[in-house]
Design an enzyme around this catalytic site. Sequence first.
Site, PDB file in Angstrom:
ATOM      1  N   ARG A   1       7.531 107.977 114.437  1.00 39.61           N
ATOM      2  CA  ARG A   1       7.726 107.034 115.545  1.00 39.61           C
ATOM      3  C   ARG A   1       6.885 107.392 116.766  1.00 39.61           C
ATOM      4  O   ARG A   1       6.455 106.504 117.506  1.00 39.61           O
ATOM      5  CB  ARG A   1       9.207 106.957 115.906  1.00 39.61           C
ATOM      6  CG  ARG A   1       9.956 106.184 114.840  1.00 39.61           C
ATOM      7  CD  ARG A   1      11.430 106.121 115.042  1.00 39.61           C
ATOM      8  NE  ARG A   1      11.997 105.188 114.070  1.00 39.61           N
ATOM      9  CZ  ARG A   1      13.285 105.032 113.842  1.00 39.61           C
ATOM     10  NH1 ARG A   1      14.175 105.738 114.518  1.00 39.61           N
ATOM     11  NH2 ARG A   1      13.702 104.164 112.950  1.00 39.61           N
TER      12      ARG A   1
ATOM     13  N   LYS B   1      26.706  97.681 101.444  1.00 37.04           N
ATOM     14  CA  LYS B   1      27.650  96.772 102.100  1.00 37.04           C
ATOM     15  C   LYS B   1      27.238  95.298 102.042  1.00 37.04           C
ATOM     16  O   LYS B   1      26.332  94.879 102.752  1.00 37.04           O
ATOM     17  CB  LYS B   1      27.821  97.204 103.557  1.00 37.04           C
ATOM     18  CG  LYS B   1      28.477  98.572 103.675  1.00 37.04           C
ATOM     19  CD  LYS B   1      28.283  99.173 105.049  1.00 37.04           C
ATOM     20  CE  LYS B   1      27.325 100.289 105.048  1.00 37.04           C
ATOM     21  NZ  LYS B   1      26.327 100.642 105.824  1.00 37.04           N
TER      22      LYS B   1
ATOM     23  N   GLY C   1      15.606 101.571 106.667  1.00 34.17           N
ATOM     24  CA  GLY C   1      15.383 103.016 106.671  1.00 34.17           C
ATOM     25  C   GLY C   1      15.390 103.633 105.288  1.00 34.17           C
ATOM     26  O   GLY C   1      14.513 104.426 104.942  1.00 34.17           O
TER      27      GLY C   1
ATOM     28  N   GLY D   1      17.456  96.618 110.281  1.00 32.46           N
ATOM     29  CA  GLY D   1      18.265  95.453 110.618  1.00 32.46           C
ATOM     30  C   GLY D   1      17.430  94.355 111.259  1.00 32.46           C
ATOM     31  O   GLY D   1      17.571  93.172 110.934  1.00 32.46           O
TER      32      GLY D   1
HETATM   33  P1  ADP Z   1      20.735 100.144 104.254  1.00 33.78           P
HETATM   34  O1  ADP Z   1      20.840 101.381 105.090  1.00 33.78           O
HETATM   35  O2  ADP Z   1      19.501 100.110 103.416  1.00 33.78           O
HETATM   36  O3  ADP Z   1      20.950  98.889 105.017  1.00 33.78           O
HETATM   37  P2  ADP Z   1      23.411 100.614 103.331  1.00 33.78           P
HETATM   38  O4  ADP Z   1      23.607 101.393 104.569  1.00 33.78           O
HETATM   39  O5  ADP Z   1      24.281  99.449 103.086  1.00 33.78           O
HETATM   40  O6  ADP Z   1      21.909 100.148 103.178  1.00 33.78           O
HETATM   41  O7  ADP Z   1      23.538 101.567 102.075  1.00 33.78           O
HETATM   42  C1  ADP Z   1      22.656 102.618 101.821  1.00 33.78           C
HETATM   43  C2  ADP Z   1      23.427 103.736 101.193  1.00 33.78           C
HETATM   44  O8  ADP Z   1      24.120 103.257 100.062  1.00 33.78           O
HETATM   45  C3  ADP Z   1      22.539 104.856 100.706  1.00 33.78           C
HETATM   46  O9  ADP Z   1      23.015 106.053 101.284  1.00 33.78           O
HETATM   47  C4  ADP Z   1      22.736 104.854  99.197  1.00 33.78           C
HETATM   48  O10 ADP Z   1      22.748 106.143  98.638  1.00 33.78           O
HETATM   49  C5  ADP Z   1      24.089 104.238  99.047  1.00 33.78           C
HETATM   50  N1  ADP Z   1      24.234 103.625  97.723  1.00 33.78           N
HETATM   51  C6  ADP Z   1      23.516 102.636  97.193  1.00 33.78           C
HETATM   52  N2  ADP Z   1      23.927 102.343  95.955  1.00 33.78           N
HETATM   53  C7  ADP Z   1      24.944 103.176  95.685  1.00 33.78           C
HETATM   54  C8  ADP Z   1      25.798 103.364  94.558  1.00 33.78           C
HETATM   55  N3  ADP Z   1      25.655 102.631  93.440  1.00 33.78           N
HETATM   56  N4  ADP Z   1      26.761 104.288  94.651  1.00 33.78           N
HETATM   57  C9  ADP Z   1      26.900 105.035  95.767  1.00 33.78           C
HETATM   58  N5  ADP Z   1      26.113 104.927  96.861  1.00 33.78           N
HETATM   59  C10 ADP Z   1      25.154 104.002  96.824  1.00 33.78           C
HETATM   60 MG    MG Z   2      22.466 102.171 106.267  1.00 31.53          MG
END
Ligand code: ADP
Ligand code: MG
Length: 397
Positions: free
Chosen positions: A37, A199, A354, A377
């Site tokens: 960054r 989520k 990220g 986001g």
């Molecule tokens: P992002 O940060 O990309 O928006 P989230 O915060 O919703 O996505 O989720 C990312 C996290 O979800 C990561 O730490 C990843 O390891 C976890 N994750 C993804 N798929 C699984 C899974 N099948 N089981 C457990 N953890 C998961």
């Molecule tokens: Mg996240």
Amino acid sequence: MARKKTLRDVHLSGQPTLVRVDFNVPLEDGKITDETRIQGALPTIQALLDAGCPVTLCSHLGRPKGKPDPQFSLKPVAERLAEALDAPVTMAPDCIGDEVAQMRSDLGAGEVLLLENTRFHAGEEANDADFARALAGNAELFVDDAFGSMHRAHASTVGVTEFIGACVAGMLVGKELDALAKCRAASGDGFIVILGGAKVEEKINAITQMLPRVEKLIIGGAMAWAFFKVMGREVGASLCKDSSVEAAAQIMKKMDDELLARMMLPLDVHMKQVKPDTGETKFADAAAIEPGWNALDIGPKTRDEYGRIIRDEAEIVFWNGPMGYFEEAPFDEGTLAVARALADTKAFTVVGGGDSVAAVTQICYEDDMSHISTGGGASLEYVQGDTLPGVEALDEA
Ligand code: ADP
Ligand code: MG
């Protein structure tokens, strides 16, 4: 939407300038562990310095809850920035106040002052007008180069623009808007969106707004299990929160069959036995997850199918969110396979978020992507068609 002014549209004549940078760097024991960054902010800062502008920089770092907290000080960034610019960088004791105002009016042509963390004041996130006026200070030009914060209407992204005559996008934000605009305008055949992560409730708008525009919406990560649950499938001991299941149910109820058919769910999974905790792992079809097993990644059939779509059908791809628990091998395989497909495809590829960016950099595929967004986001919201308050607040070209 009308094009927004960027630094290139401004006649620089040594005017005092406030730059909103993204110095929200990862710190461990006061040491910066990744300076991407800081490097990213250099072109905008250098252009202003070359034009003889006194440059005041502001940023947030972490979540200090509206009051000073030394562990979130930007001091380590000032030191690293001075090295990177090969020029002195003065660290301010705060981001507003009499002493800081004096430092800003004393700042000479081509000098740099870094203000302390804007989130040391509650007025930042509350977008308080008095705080924003003080933060705007003597600036005659505002440059926003912190794309990752532009989806938030905070004082340093939106509030200050009320008090500064000219407000434009910096070099980084200009590049973001150019690349993301292609995904934002895309629709129909060849537009493939890949969403992962845990989520559904955070991505519900993205899914409902994107489905009518895409050829295919590829789903991975734990959020797929929420859809499985709604379909009446066993999800065993997999990560599957009630709020995600509710969000998935809402989507399946709201969208008609033609739109739902565009949504691709995993065909198989890679799972680990946790009850009893044998640690054994195996692949299983999507409809054959067993009680006591935790589905941590997509399986090989899914990897191949998702990869094929990305390589053969895609013209524009936007990817946000990992396909599985990629922090732990071998459950990174699904995410890495998607990264590889994006690197191979001839399509225009944009990675935002990220976790997905971390996966791409982990295997050194950065150069093979058309664009890697600095905002998770923010990039998703922009691509799904929402307006970002920080972009709205800038001057039109
Ligand atoms: P992002 O940060 O990309 O928006 P989230 O915060 O919703 O996505 O989720 C990312 C996290 O979800 C990561 O730490 C990843 O390891 C976890 N994750 C993804 N798929 C699984 C899974 N099948 N089981 C457990 N953890 C998961
Ligand atoms: Mg996240």
